[in-house]
Motif scaffolding. Structure first.
Motif, PDB file in Angstrom:
ATOM      1  N   SER A  35       0.578  -1.603  -0.054  1.00 48.63           N
ATOM      2  CA  SER A  35      -0.484   0.114  -0.034  1.00 48.63           C
ATOM      3  C   SER A  35       0.617   1.342  -0.072  1.00 48.63           C
ATOM      4  CB  SER A  35      -0.625   0.393   0.880  1.00 48.63           C
ATOM      5  OG  SER A  35      -1.567  -1.513   1.616  1.00 48.63           O
ATOM      6  N   MET A  36       1.940   2.100   0.820  1.00 54.09           N
ATOM      7  CA  MET A  36       2.399   2.720   0.851  1.00 54.09           C
ATOM      8  C   MET A  36       3.950   2.714  -0.072  1.00 54.09           C
ATOM      9  SD  MET A  36       0.271   3.370   3.230  1.00 54.09           S
ATOM     10  CE  MET A  36      -0.252   2.838   4.509  1.00 54.09           C
ATOM     11  N   GLU A  55      10.167  -5.839  -4.015  1.00 53.16           N
ATOM     12  CA  GLU A  55       8.976  -7.162  -3.444  1.00 53.16           C
ATOM     13  C   GLU A  55       8.600  -8.379  -3.686  1.00 53.16           C
ATOM     14  OE1 GLU A  55       5.294  -5.813  -1.331  1.00 53.16           O
ATOM     15  OE2 GLU A  55       5.509  -8.391  -1.513  1.00 53.16           O
ATOM     16  N   GLN A  56       9.274  -8.536  -2.107  1.00 47.47           N
ATOM     17  CA  GLN A  56       9.280 -10.510  -1.312  1.00 47.47           C
ATOM     18  C   GLN A  56       8.869 -11.388  -2.142  1.00 47.47           C
ATOM     19  OE1 GLN A  56       8.708 -11.446   2.648  1.00 47.47           O
ATOM     20  NE2 GLN A  56       6.804 -10.027   2.948  1.00 47.47           N
ATOM     21  N   HIS A  61      -0.491  -9.064  -3.315  1.00 50.07           N
ATOM     22  CA  HIS A  61      -0.819 -10.719  -3.356  1.00 50.07           C
ATOM     23  C   HIS A  61      -1.548 -10.925  -2.010  1.00 50.07           C
ATOM     24  CE1 HIS A  61       2.060  -9.184   0.454  1.00 50.07           C
ATOM     25  NE2 HIS A  61       2.639  -9.161  -0.557  1.00 50.07           N
ATOM     26  N   SER A  65      -1.264  -7.265   4.396  1.00 46.14           N
ATOM     27  CA  SER A  65      -2.071  -5.889   5.221  1.00 46.14           C
ATOM     28  C   SER A  65      -3.478  -5.499   3.670  1.00 46.14           C
ATOM     29  CB  SER A  65      -1.980  -4.619   5.136  1.00 46.14           C
ATOM     30  OG  SER A  65      -0.688  -5.263   6.650  1.00 46.14           O
ATOM     31  N   HIS A  66      -2.439  -5.485   1.766  1.00 42.92           N
ATOM     32  CA  HIS A  66      -3.373  -4.743   1.690  1.00 42.92           C
ATOM     33  C   HIS A  66      -4.787  -5.626   0.627  1.00 42.92           C
ATOM     34  CE1 HIS A  66      -0.384  -5.871  -0.579  1.00 42.92           C
ATOM     35  NE2 HIS A  66      -0.450  -6.797  -1.047  1.00 42.92           N
ATOM     36  N   ARG A  71     -11.406  -0.707   0.248  1.00 46.16           N
ATOM     37  CA  ARG A  71     -11.119  -0.627   1.749  1.00 46.16           C
ATOM     38  C   ARG A  71     -11.526   0.863   1.826  1.00 46.16           C
ATOM     39  NH1 ARG A  71      -8.939  -4.543   2.563  1.00 46.16           N
ATOM     40  NH2 ARG A  71      -6.847  -5.106   3.376  1.00 46.16           N
ATOM     41  N   LEU A  72     -11.765   1.166   3.548  1.00 46.38           N
ATOM     42  CA  LEU A  72     -13.314   1.769   3.512  1.00 46.38           C
ATOM     43  C   LEU A  72     -12.478   3.320   3.830  1.00 46.38           C
ATOM     44  CD1 LEU A  72     -15.137   0.565   7.210  1.00 46.38           C
ATOM     45  CD2 LEU A  72     -15.616   1.095   4.311  1.00 46.38           C
ATOM     46  N   VAL A 194      14.888  -8.657   0.387  1.00 44.50           N
ATOM     47  CA  VAL A 194      15.493  -8.317   1.142  1.00 44.50           C
ATOM     48  C   VAL A 194      15.992  -8.958   2.382  1.00 44.50           C
ATOM     49  CG1 VAL A 194      16.396  -6.256   2.450  1.00 44.50           C
ATOM     50  CG2 VAL A 194      14.372  -5.521  -0.121  1.00 44.50           C
ATOM     51  N   TYR A 273     -17.889  -4.642   9.929  1.00 45.81           N
ATOM     52  CA  TYR A 273     -17.964  -3.126   8.874  1.00 45.81           C
ATOM     53  C   TYR A 273     -18.254  -4.071   8.032  1.00 45.81           C
ATOM     54  CZ  TYR A 273     -13.531  -4.059   8.150  1.00 45.81           C
ATOM     55  OH  TYR A 273     -11.862  -4.892   7.800  1.00 45.81           O
ATOM     56  N   CYS A 339      -5.796 -11.730   6.413  1.00 45.26           N
ATOM     57  CA  CYS A 339      -5.046 -10.559   6.613  1.00 45.26           C
ATOM     58  C   CYS A 339      -4.404  -9.730   7.714  1.00 45.26           C
ATOM     59  CB  CYS A 339      -5.983  -9.143   6.116  1.00 45.26           C
ATOM     60  SG  CYS A 339      -5.486  -7.891   4.926  1.00 45.26           S
ATOM     61  N   PHE A 367       0.593   0.293  10.521  1.00 44.21           N
ATOM     62  CA  PHE A 367      -0.870   0.695   9.389  1.00 44.21           C
ATOM     63  C   PHE A 367      -1.419   0.312   9.894  1.00 44.21           C
ATOM     64  CE2 PHE A 367       2.411   3.097   7.200  1.00 44.21           C
ATOM     65  CZ  PHE A 367       1.963   4.136   7.805  1.00 44.21           C
ATOM     66  N   PHE A 372      -4.511   1.955   5.146  1.00 42.78           N
ATOM     67  CA  PHE A 372      -4.780   1.901   3.468  1.00 42.78           C
ATOM     68  C   PHE A 372      -5.669   3.013   3.106  1.00 42.78           C
ATOM     69  CE2 PHE A 372      -5.938   1.977  -0.877  1.00 42.78           C
ATOM     70  CZ  PHE A 372      -4.564   0.918  -2.027  1.00 42.78           C
ATOM     71  N   LYS A 373      -6.622   3.992   2.845  1.00 48.69           N
ATOM     72  CA  LYS A 373      -7.209   5.020   2.595  1.00 48.69           C
ATOM     73  C   LYS A 373      -5.857   6.545   2.686  1.00 48.69           C
ATOM     74  CE  LYS A 373     -10.172   4.980   6.226  1.00 48.69           C
ATOM     75  NZ  LYS A 373      -9.500   3.770   7.153  1.00 48.69           N
TER      76      LYS A 373
HETATM   77  C1  LIG Z   1      -8.750  -6.619   7.503  1.00 44.26           C
HETATM   78  C2  LIG Z   1      -8.047  -6.321   7.010  1.00 44.26           C
HETATM   79  C3  LIG Z   1      -9.295  -4.584   6.699  1.00 44.26           C
HETATM   80  C4  LIG Z   1      -8.706  -2.962   6.494  1.00 44.26           C
HETATM   81  N1  LIG Z   1      -9.246  -2.704   6.078  1.00 44.26           N
HETATM   82  C5  LIG Z   1      -9.188  -1.054   6.006  1.00 44.26           C
HETATM   83  C6  LIG Z   1     -10.151  -0.213   5.795  1.00 44.26           C
HETATM   84  O1  LIG Z   1     -11.131  -0.190   5.250  1.00 44.26           O
HETATM   85  N2  LIG Z   1      -9.522   0.988   5.494  1.00 44.26           N
HETATM   86  C7  LIG Z   1      -8.221   1.239   5.384  1.00 44.26           C
HETATM   87  O2  LIG Z   1      -8.007   2.227   5.459  1.00 44.26           O
HETATM   88  N3  LIG Z   1      -7.534   0.709   6.376  1.00 44.26           N
HETATM   89  C8  LIG Z   1      -7.877  -0.818   6.282  1.00 44.26           C
HETATM   90  N4  LIG Z   1      -6.729  -1.672   6.408  1.00 44.26           N
HETATM   91  C9  LIG Z   1      -5.700  -1.468   6.895  1.00 44.26           C
HETATM   92  C10 LIG Z   1      -4.361  -1.410   5.727  1.00 44.26           C
HETATM   93  O3  LIG Z   1      -4.762  -2.114   4.354  1.00 44.26           O
HETATM   94  C11 LIG Z   1      -2.973  -1.436   5.997  1.00 44.26           C
HETATM   95  O4  LIG Z   1      -3.024  -0.505   6.972  1.00 44.26           O
HETATM   96  C12 LIG Z   1      -2.454  -1.095   4.754  1.00 44.26           C
HETATM   97  O5  LIG Z   1      -2.743  -2.047   3.942  1.00 44.26           O
HETATM   98  C13 LIG Z   1      -0.714  -0.848   5.283  1.00 44.26           C
HETATM   99  O6  LIG Z   1       0.077  -0.977   4.440  1.00 44.26           O
HETATM  100  P1  LIG Z   1       1.951  -1.054   4.261  1.00 44.26           P
HETATM  101  O7  LIG Z   1       2.659  -0.902   3.086  1.00 44.26           O
HETATM  102  O8  LIG Z   1       2.119  -0.786   5.394  1.00 44.26           O
HETATM  103  O9  LIG Z   1       1.465  -3.110   4.199  1.00 44.26           O
HETATM  104  P2  LIG Z   1       1.295  -3.961   3.054  1.00 44.26           P
HETATM  105  O10 LIG Z   1       0.400  -3.557   1.953  1.00 44.26           O
HETATM  106  O11 LIG Z   1       0.956  -5.687   3.395  1.00 44.26           O
HETATM  107  O12 LIG Z   1       2.953  -4.044   1.899  1.00 44.26           O
HETATM  108  C14 LIG Z   1       3.980  -4.282   2.965  1.00 44.26           C
HETATM  109  C15 LIG Z   1       4.598  -4.393   1.681  1.00 44.26           C
HETATM  110  O13 LIG Z   1       6.494  -5.340   2.026  1.00 44.26           O
HETATM  111  C16 LIG Z   1       6.298  -6.617   1.326  1.00 44.26           C
HETATM  112  N5  LIG Z   1       7.892  -6.864   2.176  1.00 44.26           N
HETATM  113  C17 LIG Z   1       7.739  -7.102   3.627  1.00 44.26           C
HETATM  114  N6  LIG Z   1       9.210  -7.417   3.463  1.00 44.26           N
HETATM  115  C18 LIG Z   1       9.614  -7.069   2.637  1.00 44.26           C
HETATM  116  C19 LIG Z   1      10.973  -8.193   1.831  1.00 44.26           C
HETATM  117  N7  LIG Z   1      11.845  -8.240   3.282  1.00 44.26           N
HETATM  118  N8  LIG Z   1      11.813  -7.906   1.076  1.00 44.26           N
HETATM  119  C20 LIG Z   1      10.747  -7.049   0.384  1.00 44.26           C
HETATM  120  N9  LIG Z   1       9.094  -6.732   0.085  1.00 44.26           N
HETATM  121  C21 LIG Z   1       9.102  -7.275   1.900  1.00 44.26           C
HETATM  122  C22 LIG Z   1       5.286  -7.236   1.893  1.00 44.26           C
HETATM  123  O14 LIG Z   1       5.131  -8.185   1.194  1.00 44.26           O
HETATM  124  C23 LIG Z   1       4.323  -5.997   1.759  1.00 44.26           C
HETATM  125  O15 LIG Z   1       3.899  -6.394  -0.041  1.00 44.26           O
HETATM  126  C24 LIG Z   1      -7.337  -3.193   6.712  1.00 44.26           C
HETATM  127  C25 LIG Z   1      -6.949  -4.492   6.730  1.00 44.26           C
HETATM  128  C26 LIG Z   1      -7.096  -5.873   7.332  1.00 44.26           C
HETATM  129  C27 LIG Z   1      -5.842  -6.242   7.223  1.00 44.26           C
END
Ligand SMILES: Cc1cc2nc3c(=O)[nH]c(=O)nc-3n(C[C@H](O)[C@H](O)[C@H](O)COP(=O)(O)OP(=O)(O)OC[C@H]3O[C@@H](n4cnc5c(N)ncnc54)[C@H](O)[C@@H]3O)c2cc1C
Length: 404
Positions: A35-36, A55-56, A61, A65-66, A71-72, A194, A273, A339, A367, A372-373
């Motif tokens: 996501s980020m 990306e691993q 995938h 968390s995505h 996502r709301l 990584v 929700y 998730c 997060f 996500f939003k």
């Molecule tokens: C069930 C559920 C419902 C949700 N509902 C909402 C919602 O309605 N609204 C909202 O705003 N948010 C929602 N969220 C929260 C939101 O989805 C997360 O906060 C957000 O996706 C986090 O983003 P991130 O980039 O930190 O993680 P991710 O999107 O998971 O990205 C992290 C990435 O890093 C990669 N990575 C990790 N380690 C390595 C490595 N060593 N080498 C290479 N790549 C690596 C992972 O494979 C992954 O792709 C929800 C989450 C869940 C689980």
């Protein structure tokens, strides 16, 4: 409506990801194309940085968390009013992504909130709406019955409706950011994990399962793997396993996009929700009415060893809820998915330069279940931090040193 079907977009991005140029030196390396990270890569490439995204797994995938189609997104923020300026930025940036790509990613269904009178979340929602002039409608029981006939609500519940809220198509958003980043010159390598990173003499060296790369700056956006990527913080974050369900309603027409808004309901301290039913071909799978429980699930000690099996105990709590409060919404379960949430100790995000690396290593994580939003704003923020070496005042309350 989105322009390409989900599979067309996926295929299009995967074709472009094939055989990236064999470069080793970059201005910025971003670990984690979720996501980020996907958004950060896009903004860095847009600003003219030579950027590498790692990306691993595949993009997107189901292990982080995505996953799960939607996502709301909402602005009258119940978690903390301090998030609203970041949300204003996020709304603006999602719109810009739509304009640049011609693809719709934000669906304004409105969001109905139902909860007990004592729930402090509702107080903060009202406060955010008041402080930032966000439209929020207080509904009587009659108004709510008329507007949302799908719900069978407890008598004493508060009923609010935020019209400028809805959902984002999470996996499409990530794919679009990756596609746009690639078209602006970013190098993105998938299925490459990584395994180590080091900082010395103003340079970051990153080791992966396939090679070694160097850059002036490093951005870490590894979600549930944050504690594994930053060993000093291995105890800071708590990861939980969450379950999402898609069900087939008895009467699908009442629950489709256009009939049902996004909704949130608190029942006895538990937050449920859900979303309207979305067409699988356009939005990606699974098909059905999506419902989930926003409550810290089972603690996960290692994100690489998560129990991905789902069973009747995961399902029962959601079905019981649907049968009680959304009559006709359940005939059978289509799919359950796991998730991961990642929590910091105070459950707020962490966006900061990591101490000890001369401002050259930037971190974003924690997060939890509502990040996500913000991805469209956080990606831009991270890119600005890489450029200026400074943190934005809007994110000052998310600095890592608050845990010292
Ligand atoms: C069930 C559920 C419902 C949700 N509902 C909402 C919602 O309605 N609204 C909202 O705003 N948010 C929602 N969220 C929260 C939101 O989805 C997360 O906060 C957000 O996706 C986090 O983003 P991130 O980039 O930190 O993680 P991710 O999107 O998971 O990205 C992290 C990435 O890093 C990669 N990575 C990790 N380690 C390595 C490595 N060593 N080498 C290479 N790549 C690596 C992972 O494979 C992954 O792709 C929800 C989450 C869940 C689980």
């Amino acid at each position: 409506m989105p322009g390409q079907s989900f599979n067309e977009l996926l295929e299009n991005v995967h074709l472009r990801l094939k055989d990236p140029a064999p470069q080793m030196n970059f201005d910025v390396i971003v670990i984690g194309m979720g996501s980020m990270g996907s958004s950060a890569c896009y903004y860095l490439a847009k600003q003219g940085f030579k950027v590498l995204g790692l990306e691993q797994f595949d993009i997107p995938h189901s292990y982080g968390s995505h996953t799960g189609q939607s996502r709301l997104i909402r602005k009258a923020y119940g978690e903390d009013t301090r998030y609203v300026p970041l949300l204003q930025k996020a709304y603006k940036n999602w719109k810009e992504l739509e304009e640049e790509t011609g693809e719709q990613v934000y669906f304004q269904t409105g969001l109905a909130y139902f909860g007990s009178r004592e729930n402090p979340f509702f107080e903060t929602i009202r406060q955010s709406a008041q402080d930032y002039d966000i439209q929020l409608n207080q509904l009587t029981s009659e108004e709510s019955k008329k507007q949302f006939p799908q719900f069978n609500l407890p008598d004493g519940h508060q009923k609010l409706f935020e019209p400028d809220a809805g959902f984002l198509t999470s996996e499409r958003c990530i794919l679009l950011y990756i596609r746009q980043a690639l078209s602006k010159g970013a190098v993105i390598r998938t299925n490459e994990k990584v395994t180590d990173w080091r900082y010395a003499q103003g340079m970051v060296n990153v080791k992966t399962t396939a090679g070694n790369y160097s850059a002036k700056k490093l951005i870490i956006t590894t979600g549930a793997w944050a504690g594994k990527t930053v060993p000093e913080w291995s105890d800071l974050f708590r990861v939980t396993r969450q379950v999402l369900a898609w069900v087939e309603p008895k009467n699908p027409e009442s629950f489709r996009l256009g009939s049902l808004p996004c909704w949130y309901m608190e029942e006895n301290g538990f937050d449920f929700y859900g979303f309207p039913m979305l067409e699988q071909e356009i939005f990606g799978g699974p098909a059905g009415l999506k419902v989930a429980l926003h409550y810290p699930g089972m603690k996960v000690s290692d994100p690489d060893q998560v129990d991905r099996h789902t069973g009747s105990s995961d399902e029962k709590v959601l079905i019981d809820f649907l049968e009680k409060y959304l009559p006709g919404s359940y005939s059978r379960t289509v799919e359950l998915k796991t998730c991961l949430y990642t929590y910091s100790p105070d459950e707020n995000f962490v966006i900061d330069h990591l101490p000890g690396f001369d401002g050259n290593v930037i971190f974003s994580g924690g997060f939890s279940g509502h990040g996500f939003k913000f991805a469209s704003a956080v990606g831009e923020l991270l890119a600005e931090m890489a450029e200026s070496g400074k943190t934005s005042p809007a994110a000052a309350f998310l600095a890592g040193n608050r845990f010292k």
